[in-house]
Write a protein that holds these residues in place. Structure first.
Motif, PDB file in Angstrom:
ATOM      1  N   GLU A   3      33.043 129.209  72.850  1.00 13.76           N
ATOM      2  CA  GLU A   3      33.951 128.737  71.824  1.00 13.76           C
ATOM      3  C   GLU A   3      33.790 129.751  70.438  1.00 13.76           C
ATOM      4  OE1 GLU A   3      31.792 127.017  73.601  1.00 13.76           O
ATOM      5  OE2 GLU A   3      32.633 125.536  73.714  1.00 13.76           O
ATOM      6  N   GLU A   4      32.999 130.435  70.487  1.00 10.34           N
ATOM      7  CA  GLU A   4      32.099 131.404  68.935  1.00 10.34           C
ATOM      8  C   GLU A   4      33.564 132.487  69.404  1.00 10.34           C
ATOM      9  OE1 GLU A   4      30.213 129.833  70.685  1.00 10.34           O
ATOM     10  OE2 GLU A   4      28.228 128.444  68.792  1.00 10.34           O
ATOM     11  N   TYR A   6      36.179 132.636  71.054  1.00 11.05           N
ATOM     12  CA  TYR A   6      37.331 131.550  70.962  1.00 11.05           C
ATOM     13  C   TYR A   6      37.987 132.025  68.887  1.00 11.05           C
ATOM     14  CZ  TYR A   6      41.890 129.190  71.159  1.00 11.05           C
ATOM     15  OH  TYR A   6      42.862 128.088  70.820  1.00 11.05           O
ATOM     16  N   GLN A   7      36.805 130.954  68.404  1.00  8.75           N
ATOM     17  CA  GLN A   7      36.841 131.207  66.836  1.00  8.75           C
ATOM     18  C   GLN A   7      37.173 132.546  66.684  1.00  8.75           C
ATOM     19  OE1 GLN A   7      37.577 129.246  65.079  1.00  8.75           O
ATOM     20  NE2 GLN A   7      37.315 127.164  66.900  1.00  8.75           N
ATOM     21  N   GLU A   8      36.751 133.481  66.591  1.00  7.19           N
ATOM     22  CA  GLU A   8      36.723 135.059  66.167  1.00  7.19           C
ATOM     23  C   GLU A   8      38.226 135.502  66.972  1.00  7.19           C
ATOM     24  OE1 GLU A   8      35.699 138.330  64.995  1.00  7.19           O
ATOM     25  OE2 GLU A   8      34.571 137.163  64.265  1.00  7.19           O
ATOM     26  N   LYS A  10      40.779 133.722  66.804  1.00 10.76           N
ATOM     27  CA  LYS A  10      42.052 133.400  66.494  1.00 10.76           C
ATOM     28  C   LYS A  10      41.852 133.826  65.037  1.00 10.76           C
ATOM     29  CE  LYS A  10      41.565 128.739  66.512  1.00 10.76           C
ATOM     30  NZ  LYS A  10      41.008 127.578  66.247  1.00 10.76           N
ATOM     31  N   SER A  11      41.129 134.104  64.489  1.00 10.51           N
ATOM     32  CA  SER A  11      40.116 134.735  63.337  1.00 10.51           C
ATOM     33  C   SER A  11      41.000 136.447  63.448  1.00 10.51           C
ATOM     34  CB  SER A  11      38.946 134.875  62.634  1.00 10.51           C
ATOM     35  OG  SER A  11      39.080 135.674  61.571  1.00 10.51           O
ATOM     36  N   ALA A  71      45.139 131.715  72.259  1.00  8.14           N
ATOM     37  CA  ALA A  71      45.035 131.653  71.054  1.00  8.14           C
ATOM     38  C   ALA A  71      46.170 132.423  70.581  1.00  8.14           C
ATOM     39  CB  ALA A  71      44.166 133.146  70.678  1.00  8.14           C
ATOM     40  N   GLU A  74      48.795 129.262  71.098  1.00  9.10           N
ATOM     41  CA  GLU A  74      48.105 128.412  69.665  1.00  9.10           C
ATOM     42  C   GLU A  74      47.446 126.801  70.638  1.00  9.10           C
ATOM     43  OE1 GLU A  74      50.933 127.352  66.484  1.00  9.10           O
ATOM     44  OE2 GLU A  74      51.038 129.345  66.469  1.00  9.10           O
ATOM     45  N   ALA A  76      44.103 124.671  72.061  1.00  9.05           N
ATOM     46  CA  ALA A  76      42.837 124.806  71.785  1.00  9.05           C
ATOM     47  C   ALA A  76      42.395 124.713  72.746  1.00  9.05           C
ATOM     48  CB  ALA A  76      42.812 123.799  70.234  1.00  9.05           C
TER      49      ALA A  76
END
Length: 103
Positions: A3-4, A6-8, A10-11, A71, A74, A76
């Motif tokens: 999850e982390e 993936y968030q990075e 997307k960021s 990502a 798009e 999730a």
């Protein structure tokens, strides 16, 4: 951890970082991302015939590139969780499936 990561990813898509490999993939577009997913999937298959450390490294590479693909499209992680949840506990009809050698 996934999850982390993936968030990075997307960021990075929203706030590019110069010299970032992730941004290189986004800049090159979907075809490049798909090519990398395919390459990494092939490398996983080859590594599975070799040693554990190589397989772990290649699965890690494939996971990263799949997250980049998610990502880019798009999608999730929750959508993947939901889809997998729909499959939980379902009986697979193995008699209707082709043998691996017939694929």
């Amino acid at each position: 951890m996934i999850e982390e990561l993936y968030q990075e990813i997307k960021s990075r898509k929203q706030v590019p970082k110069e010299g970032s490999y992730t941004n290189y993939l986004f800049d090159k577009g979907l075809d490049k991302i798909l090519k990398k997913v395919g390459e990494e999937a092939t490398e996983v298959v080859i590594a599975a015939k070799n040693d554990k450390a190589e397989l772990i490294a290649e699965i890690s590479d494939l996971t990263y590139h799949i997250l980049v693909l998610l990502a880019e499209k798009e999608i999730a992680l929750e959508e993947i969780r939901e889809e997998l949840g729909k499959r939980e506990g379902k009986i697979s009809k193995t008699k209707d499936r082709k043998e691996i050698t017939d694929l």
